[in-house]
Design a protein around this motif. Structure first.
Motif, PDB file in Angstrom:
ATOM      1  N   GLU A 261       0.674  -1.377  -0.182  1.00 59.89           N
ATOM      2  CA  GLU A 261      -0.099   0.049   0.091  1.00 59.89           C
ATOM      3  C   GLU A 261       0.932   1.391  -0.089  1.00 59.89           C
ATOM      4  N   LYS A 263       1.462   3.548  -2.206  1.00 58.10           N
ATOM      5  CA  LYS A 263       1.122   4.680  -2.723  1.00 58.10           C
ATOM      6  C   LYS A 263       0.003   5.381  -2.236  1.00 58.10           C
ATOM      7  N   LEU A 264      -0.784   4.539  -1.433  1.00 60.62           N
ATOM      8  CA  LEU A 264      -1.948   4.934  -0.289  1.00 60.62           C
ATOM      9  C   LEU A 264      -1.015   5.463   0.952  1.00 60.62           C
ATOM     10  N   TRP A 266       1.713   6.925   1.126  1.00 62.51           N
ATOM     11  CA  TRP A 266       2.651   8.210   0.524  1.00 62.51           C
ATOM     12  C   TRP A 266       1.663   9.268   0.712  1.00 62.51           C
ATOM     13  N   GLN A 267       0.346   9.135   0.135  1.00 65.58           N
ATOM     14  CA  GLN A 267      -0.717  10.285   0.226  1.00 65.58           C
ATOM     15  C   GLN A 267      -0.978  10.421   1.616  1.00 65.58           C
ATOM     16  N   MET A 268      -0.864   9.481   2.493  1.00 67.19           N
ATOM     17  CA  MET A 268      -1.469   9.930   3.798  1.00 67.19           C
ATOM     18  C   MET A 268      -0.424  10.358   4.743  1.00 67.19           C
ATOM     19  N   HIS A 270       3.362  10.621   3.436  1.00 74.70           N
ATOM     20  CA  HIS A 270       4.540  11.172   2.854  1.00 74.70           C
ATOM     21  C   HIS A 270       5.886  10.241   3.081  1.00 74.70           C
ATOM     22  N   TYR A 273       6.081   7.300   5.839  1.00 76.11           N
ATOM     23  CA  TYR A 273       5.946   5.688   5.630  1.00 76.11           C
ATOM     24  C   TYR A 273       7.236   5.221   5.777  1.00 76.11           C
TER      25      TYR A 273
END
Length: 384
Positions: A261, A263-264, A266-268, A270, A273
């Motif tokens: 996950e 990509k998810l 990273w969106q949440m 940055h 992660y």
């Protein structure tokens, strides 16, 4: 699960070897996948694309798992020999690091230099602003990561040395800092600040993508995480079995989220992660160190553990196999739909080359160097 918790001993730890094996396998799959993507093969009709991407594109994250394991193992071994980091023996520490790292490193640089001079494709240093002498100095001077950050990527055989530059600069200063601080209550907060700085040090380097990936401080933050883990394992040599199990579950879930996950996350989160990654790796390392005596959940995975035992040798040499396999694949005009078939010879060849290097070069050279550099023969420690 077993009644008695396991003290962290001198024997190899099956769980840590397994984690190392998974990490080096992900690195190899990543470097093949950059050239033959699994998601473009017919495997995409059999397996979820998310799984294929996870196999191909977690090599960078795997290196940070290595950093955590390295910090844990090297610090644990130093604590066993010296009792405390305040009593660390500089001569012994540096002699062990040199005998472990130098033989393969020097040989690799020599082979890569010869291939460059012969003009062999995939091995010629030809990017503007780069040269062979400067690459040699960067590799042996442990600043190849900085050199790439300033001039661009080197050929793949050289590029793998970026992580070694971070590790060895850390370990050049680490024992000196231990002797200067003298107290764990002084050293531990410094390590903690470094460990949790990972998201911010990466974010601060966003204007240079290569340097952001390969800068010293983010990698050292991961190593510091492992060092803290070793201090915890020394402070609490045993824990209740359910505590170790809980850490293992938490670490496994964390790594799953990072790898599947990304990509998810990273969106949440940055760069946060990456902190989840190193924290999860630490949980798995501690879970393995504190696992109950007699527990053997790794049966059937000895092949992956063998990858872990050869991780250093495979890491340094696998690009020779990758380049060779990819050249043959392209020369034969192979259909990308069947590209996954080329992974089948590549993986065992990487293992065999690593095994040959260990047997013929690493172990003999390490033993000879330690016999000459160490004043008293020492019990072999778990290599890190």
């Amino acid at each position: 699960m077993g009644a008695m918790p396991n003290d962290v001993g001198l024997r190899r730890n099956a769980g840590i070897d397994l984690l190392r094996g998974l990490s080096i396998l992900l690195v190899v799959l990543h470097h093949i996948g950059l050239r033959i993507k699994l998601r473009k093969t017919e495997l995409v009709s059999l397996f979820p694309e998310k799984l294929l991407n996870a196999l191909n594109f977690n090599g960078y994250e795997a290196v940070f798992i290595f950093f955590v394991i390295s910090g844990f193992l090297i610090t644990s071994n130093a604590l066993r020999r010296s009792g405390s980091l305040a009593n660390i023996d500089l001569r012994t520490f540096y002699a062990r690091r040199f005998s472990r790292i130098a033989p393969c490193l020097v040989l690799l640089v020599l082979v890569l230099s010869v291939l460059h001079l012969l003009g062999v494709q995939d091995y010629v240093v030809q990017r503007e602003g780069q040269s062979l002498p400067r690459a040699i100095v960067a590799a042996l001077g442990f600043h190849l990561n900085w050199y790439e950050g300033m001039t661009g990527y080197l050929p793949g055989g050289w590029d793998v040395l970026w992580s070694l530059s971070i590790e060895e600069v850390f370990y050049l200063g680490f024992p000196i800092v231990c002797l200067l601080t003298r107290r764990t209550w002084v050293l531990a907060p410094m390590l903690l600040v470094l460990a949790v700085s990972l998201p911010w040090t990466r974010a601060a380097l966003a204007d240079n993508e290569i340097w952001q990936e390969k800068a010293y401080l983010p990698g050292m933050a991961a190593i510091a995480t492992g060092v803290l883990g070793a201090l915890l394992a020394q402070r609490w040599r045993t824990v209740l079995p359910h505590v170790a199990s809980a850490l293992g579950v938490a670490g496994a879930v964390g790594l799953y989220l990072v790898m599947f996950e990304g990509k998810l996350l990273w969106q949440m989160m940055h760069n946060g992660y990456m902190l989840l990654l190193t924290g999860s790796a630490l949980c798995l390392v501690l879970a393995s160190a504190w696992a109950p005596v007699g527990r053997t959940p790794w049966r059937g995975l000895d092949w992956l553990r063998s990858w872990g035992r050869l991780s250093y040798e495979i890491y340094l040499t696998h690009m020779f196999v990758v380049f060779g396999i990819v050249r043959v694949y392209r020369a034969m005009g192979s259909d990308i739909a069947h590209g996954y078939l080329w992974y089948l010879p590549a993986l065992p060849l990487c293992w065999m080359l690593g095994r040959a290097v260990e047997r013929c070069i690493s172990l003999p050279a390490e033993q000879r160097l330690r016999a000459r550099m160490l004043p008293v023969p020492a019990v072999s420690a778990v290599p890190a």
